[in-house]
Design an enzyme around this catalytic site. Structure first.
Site, mmCIF file in Angstrom:
data_model
loop_
_atom_site.group_PDB
_atom_site.id
_atom_site.type_symbol
_atom_site.label_atom_id
_atom_site.label_comp_id
_atom_site.label_asym_id
_atom_site.label_seq_id
_atom_site.Cartn_x
_atom_site.Cartn_y
_atom_site.Cartn_z
ATOM 1 N N ARG A 41 18.306 -44.069 -6.290
ATOM 2 C CA ARG A 41 18.292 -45.771 -5.722
ATOM 3 C C ARG A 41 16.824 -45.902 -5.421
ATOM 4 N NH1 ARG A 41 21.843 -45.643 -0.047
ATOM 5 N NH2 ARG A 41 20.727 -42.955 -0.724
ATOM 6 N N TYR A 148 32.288 -25.273 3.169
ATOM 7 C CA TYR A 148 32.931 -26.695 3.957
ATOM 8 C C TYR A 148 34.308 -27.383 2.995
ATOM 9 C CZ TYR A 148 29.603 -30.576 4.644
ATOM 10 O OH TYR A 148 28.709 -31.307 4.990
ATOM 11 N N PRO A 191 22.933 -23.872 4.334
ATOM 12 C CA PRO A 191 21.430 -24.266 4.332
ATOM 13 C C PRO A 191 20.751 -24.261 4.368
ATOM 14 C CG PRO A 191 22.221 -22.474 6.159
ATOM 15 C CD PRO A 191 23.221 -22.324 5.238
HETATM 16 C C1 HXC Z 1 26.678 -42.315 12.391
HETATM 17 C C2 HXC Z 1 26.128 -44.017 10.762
HETATM 18 C C3 HXC Z 1 24.285 -43.410 11.317
HETATM 19 C C4 HXC Z 1 24.754 -42.088 11.467
HETATM 20 C C5 HXC Z 1 24.374 -44.591 9.267
HETATM 21 N N1 HXC Z 1 25.736 -44.741 9.482
HETATM 22 N N2 HXC Z 1 24.038 -43.666 9.890
HETATM 23 N N3 HXC Z 1 26.680 -43.404 11.561
HETATM 24 N N4 HXC Z 1 25.521 -41.633 12.930
HETATM 25 N N5 HXC Z 1 23.799 -41.100 11.728
HETATM 26 C C6 HXC Z 1 26.387 -45.750 9.532
HETATM 27 C C7 HXC Z 1 25.611 -46.750 9.995
HETATM 28 O O1 HXC Z 1 25.663 -47.677 12.027
HETATM 29 C C8 HXC Z 1 26.536 -48.072 8.855
HETATM 30 O O2 HXC Z 1 28.036 -48.581 9.756
HETATM 31 C C9 HXC Z 1 27.457 -47.429 7.981
HETATM 32 O O3 HXC Z 1 26.896 -45.555 8.358
HETATM 33 C C10 HXC Z 1 26.252 -47.265 6.421
HETATM 34 O O4 HXC Z 1 24.991 -47.076 7.011
HETATM 35 P P1 HXC Z 1 23.691 -47.711 6.072
HETATM 36 O O5 HXC Z 1 22.439 -47.431 6.341
HETATM 37 O O6 HXC Z 1 23.744 -48.934 5.838
HETATM 38 O O7 HXC Z 1 24.147 -46.872 4.636
HETATM 39 P P2 HXC Z 1 23.298 -46.530 3.459
HETATM 40 O O8 HXC Z 1 21.626 -47.615 3.098
HETATM 41 O O9 HXC Z 1 24.563 -46.746 2.059
HETATM 42 O O10 HXC Z 1 23.081 -45.324 3.002
HETATM 43 C C11 HXC Z 1 23.881 -44.069 3.827
HETATM 44 C C12 HXC Z 1 23.455 -42.230 4.665
HETATM 45 C C13 HXC Z 1 22.102 -42.350 4.389
HETATM 46 C C14 HXC Z 1 24.838 -41.775 3.321
HETATM 47 C C15 HXC Z 1 23.704 -43.577 5.145
HETATM 48 O O11 HXC Z 1 21.966 -41.423 6.015
HETATM 49 C C16 HXC Z 1 21.470 -41.735 2.707
HETATM 50 O O12 HXC Z 1 21.401 -42.498 2.932
HETATM 51 N N6 HXC Z 1 21.799 -40.264 2.852
HETATM 52 C C17 HXC Z 1 21.088 -39.499 1.805
HETATM 53 C C18 HXC Z 1 20.806 -38.396 1.600
HETATM 54 C C19 HXC Z 1 20.843 -37.694 2.200
HETATM 55 O O13 HXC Z 1 22.408 -38.276 3.024
HETATM 56 N N7 HXC Z 1 20.893 -36.292 1.962
HETATM 57 C C20 HXC Z 1 21.164 -35.312 2.574
HETATM 58 C C21 HXC Z 1 22.421 -34.395 1.835
HETATM 59 S S1 HXC Z 1 22.912 -33.114 2.749
HETATM 60 P P3 HXC Z 1 27.511 -50.090 10.137
HETATM 61 O O14 HXC Z 1 29.635 -50.510 10.871
HETATM 62 O O15 HXC Z 1 27.321 -49.890 11.233
HETATM 63 O O16 HXC Z 1 27.562 -51.408 9.611
HETATM 64 C C22 HXC Z 1 24.468 -32.093 2.707
HETATM 65 C C23 HXC Z 1 24.955 -31.051 2.550
HETATM 66 C C24 HXC Z 1 25.593 -30.944 4.217
HETATM 67 O O17 HXC Z 1 25.275 -33.040 2.026
HETATM 68 C C25 HXC Z 1 25.929 -29.366 4.446
HETATM 69 C C26 HXC Z 1 24.345 -28.231 5.007
HETATM 70 C C27 HXC Z 1 24.437 -27.330 5.571
HETATM 71 P P1 NAP Z 2 18.335 -35.181 -0.637
HETATM 72 O O1 NAP Z 2 17.138 -34.512 -0.664
HETATM 73 O O2 NAP Z 2 19.141 -35.922 0.646
HETATM 74 O O3 NAP Z 2 19.570 -35.168 -1.523
HETATM 75 C C1 NAP Z 2 20.120 -36.394 -2.187
HETATM 76 C C2 NAP Z 2 19.604 -36.798 -3.058
HETATM 77 O O4 NAP Z 2 20.795 -37.931 -3.417
HETATM 78 C C3 NAP Z 2 18.376 -38.152 -3.180
HETATM 79 O O5 NAP Z 2 17.694 -37.842 -3.991
HETATM 80 C C4 NAP Z 2 19.386 -39.821 -2.631
HETATM 81 O O6 NAP Z 2 18.239 -40.549 -3.613
HETATM 82 C C5 NAP Z 2 20.483 -39.791 -3.727
HETATM 83 N N1 NAP Z 2 21.447 -40.368 -2.858
HETATM 84 C C6 NAP Z 2 21.758 -40.966 -2.390
HETATM 85 N N2 NAP Z 2 22.384 -41.694 -2.044
HETATM 86 C C7 NAP Z 2 22.323 -42.597 -3.655
HETATM 87 C C8 NAP Z 2 23.417 -43.448 -4.489
HETATM 88 N N3 NAP Z 2 24.253 -44.332 -3.442
HETATM 89 N N4 NAP Z 2 22.813 -42.867 -5.806
HETATM 90 C C9 NAP Z 2 21.905 -42.213 -6.150
HETATM 91 N N5 NAP Z 2 22.080 -41.151 -5.542
HETATM 92 C C10 NAP Z 2 21.451 -41.504 -4.834
HETATM 93 O O7 NAP Z 2 19.524 -33.901 0.111
HETATM 94 P P2 NAP Z 2 20.081 -32.202 -0.754
HETATM 95 O O8 NAP Z 2 19.635 -31.449 0.756
HETATM 96 O O9 NAP Z 2 18.927 -32.165 -1.271
HETATM 97 O O10 NAP Z 2 21.712 -32.446 -1.125
HETATM 98 C C11 NAP Z 2 20.591 -32.588 -2.497
HETATM 99 C C12 NAP Z 2 22.681 -32.243 -2.320
HETATM 100 O O11 NAP Z 2 23.183 -30.450 -2.266
HETATM 101 C C13 NAP Z 2 23.988 -32.221 -1.993
HETATM 102 O O12 NAP Z 2 24.871 -32.826 -3.182
HETATM 103 C C14 NAP Z 2 24.169 -31.842 -0.482
HETATM 104 O O13 NAP Z 2 25.732 -32.353 -0.247
HETATM 105 C C15 NAP Z 2 23.769 -30.452 -1.294
HETATM 106 N N6 NAP Z 2 23.938 -30.232 -0.429
HETATM 107 C C16 NAP Z 2 23.077 -29.254 0.602
HETATM 108 C C17 NAP Z 2 22.405 -28.477 1.122
HETATM 109 C C18 NAP Z 2 21.698 -28.288 2.530
HETATM 110 O O14 NAP Z 2 21.550 -27.486 3.260
HETATM 111 N N7 NAP Z 2 20.612 -29.126 1.893
HETATM 112 C C19 NAP Z 2 23.676 -27.883 1.797
HETATM 113 C C20 NAP Z 2 24.832 -28.292 1.177
HETATM 114 C C21 NAP Z 2 25.357 -29.333 0.073
HETATM 115 P P3 NAP Z 2 18.017 -42.036 -2.844
HETATM 116 O O15 NAP Z 2 18.191 -42.122 -1.047
HETATM 117 O O16 NAP Z 2 16.701 -42.842 -3.219
HETATM 118 O O17 NAP Z 2 19.232 -42.710 -3.401
#
Ligand code: HXC
Ligand code: NAP
Length: 281
Positions: A41, A148, A191
């Site tokens: 994005r 998970y 992780p």
């Molecule tokens: C509770 C939350 C929240 C939080 C957002 N929301 N963050 N609620 N706790 N920490 C709520 C907001 O209040 C809102 O609800 C709704 O979610 C949407 O929030 P936005 O910020 O408008 O959403 P958006 O801009 O679409 O962003 C999506 C997102 C954000 C998922 C919330 O975190 C994101 O952009 N993430 C992308 C990158 C990412 O997450 N990377 C990590 C991947 S790691 P309301 O009701 O207030 O409107 C992974 C591996 C895990 O997946 C394993 C690790 C070991």
């Molecule tokens: P990250 O850097 O936050 O990667 C997530 C990426 O997804 C970002 O580049 C983000 O870019 C993109 N993204 C999120 N929402 C999107 C959307 N709506 N459209 C297009 N792109 C979007 O985190 P990461 O740790 O590298 O995670 C990568 C993958 O590994 C994920 O699938 C995650 O679930 C998996 N994973 C990670 C871990 C860990 O420990 N790091 C563990 C288990 C699994 P924008 O925000 O610019 O869109």
């Protein structure tokens, strides 16, 4: 480990390829000769990663695209297709996640994760798969899930539900699209330190420590380790692997599952005591 040019001639789309693990896979694949197309994005990280790739001599492009929007995916994939002529691999890596008590989640918060992880991955898969089927091309889809996806996990419940769906997608299409020569594989990372994950999942030092402490090997994974596994799975060496998920987590999930694994907290003297309590008949 890999021969030079292993991925030459392969053009690879990586969703979320501008940051974190997606970026690391992009750099690795490019170093082995692949053409790289990344999307996300935010323009800034995509631009930076593509510049890095180009500086290393790779052919790389990006498209700003929200995978929750099918029309944006279509436009991005069209532009990638136009640039490369053909596309060979899709890595569904983009995700959204955060920790929360589940009862505190708004429906918007649930949708925020499900729409990116489950719907977004499904839309990208559909778009890519249709192109390959229509043109008679073979292809590979690599989905990045989590361990998970099959164990479930509290406090990241939308992510757990969505990743379980992606795993089901992986296995279902392995069966259905195998006849077209389209392979489905998945990686389940434990992780791995990335800014995106750590900001949202390990916001305090205490939580960050637990992440590594749960891993029998006592550490988080390195990006190189994950990129190596991804390289193997998308390469022709893995040509007969279809519908499989590989965990790369230092033994974290089996550690959590084994009923007696917590006994590793016992000291040698605790074990001495236990031995002395052993009843002999
Ligand atoms: C509770 C939350 C929240 C939080 C957002 N929301 N963050 N609620 N706790 N920490 C709520 C907001 O209040 C809102 O609800 C709704 O979610 C949407 O929030 P936005 O910020 O408008 O959403 P958006 O801009 O679409 O962003 C999506 C997102 C954000 C998922 C919330 O975190 C994101 O952009 N993430 C992308 C990158 C990412 O997450 N990377 C990590 C991947 S790691 P309301 O009701 O207030 O409107 C992974 C591996 C895990 O997946 C394993 C690790 C070991
Ligand atoms: P990250 O850097 O936050 O990667 C997530 C990426 O997804 C970002 O580049 C983000 O870019 C993109 N993204 C999120 N929402 C999107 C959307 N709506 N459209 C297009 N792109 C979007 O985190 P990461 O740790 O590298 O995670 C990568 C993958 O590994 C994920 O699938 C995650 O679930 C998996 N994973 C990670 C871990 C860990 O420990 N790091 C563990 C288990 C699994 P924008 O925000 O610019 O869109």
């Amino acid at each position: 480990m890999f021969e030079q040019g292993l991925l030459e001639g392969k053009n690879i789309i990586i969703t979320g390829g501008g940051t974190g693990l997606g970026r690391s896979m992009a750099l690795k694949f490019a170093s082995l000769g692949a053409g790289i197309a990344i999307l996300g994005r935010r323009k800034e990280p995509l631009e930076g990663t593509v510049q890095e790739l180009k500086d290393s001599g790779a052919d790389a492009v990006f498209s700003v695209c929200d995978i929750r929007k099918p029309d944006e995916i279509e436009a991005a994939f069209n532009s990638f297709q136009e640039h490369f002529g053909s596309l060979d691999t899709l890595v569904n890596n983009a995700a959204g996640n955060f920790i929360s008590q589940t009862e505190k989640l708004s429906t918007n918060a649930v949708d925020a994760v499900l729409n990116i992880v489950l719907h977004g991955t499904f839309y990208c898969t559909l778009d890519m798969g249709r192109r390959w089927i229509a043109s008679g091309r073979k292809g590979t889809i690599l989905n990045i899930v989590t361990t998970y996806a099959w164990t479930g996990s509290g406090y990241v419940v939308p992510s757990a539900a969505a990743k379980a769906g992606v795993l089901a997608l992986t296995r279902s299409l392995a069966a259905e699209w195998g006849k077209y020569g389209i392979r489905q594989v998945a990686i389940a990372p434990g992780p791995f330190e990335t800014r995106g994950a750590w900001d949202r999942l390990a916001p305090t030092e205490d939580i960050a420590k637990v992440m590594a402490a749960n891993v029998p090997l006592g550490r988080t994974g390195t990006h190189e380790e994950l990129a190596n596994l991804a390289t193997y799975l998308i390469s022709d060496y893995a040509g007969y692997i279809n519908g499989e998920v590989v965990a790369i987590d230092g033994g974290e999930w089996v550690n959590g599952a084994g009923q007696f694994n917590r006994l590793s907290m016992l000291s040698d003297s605790d074990w001495e005591k236990i031995r002395s309590l052993r009843k002999r008949k």
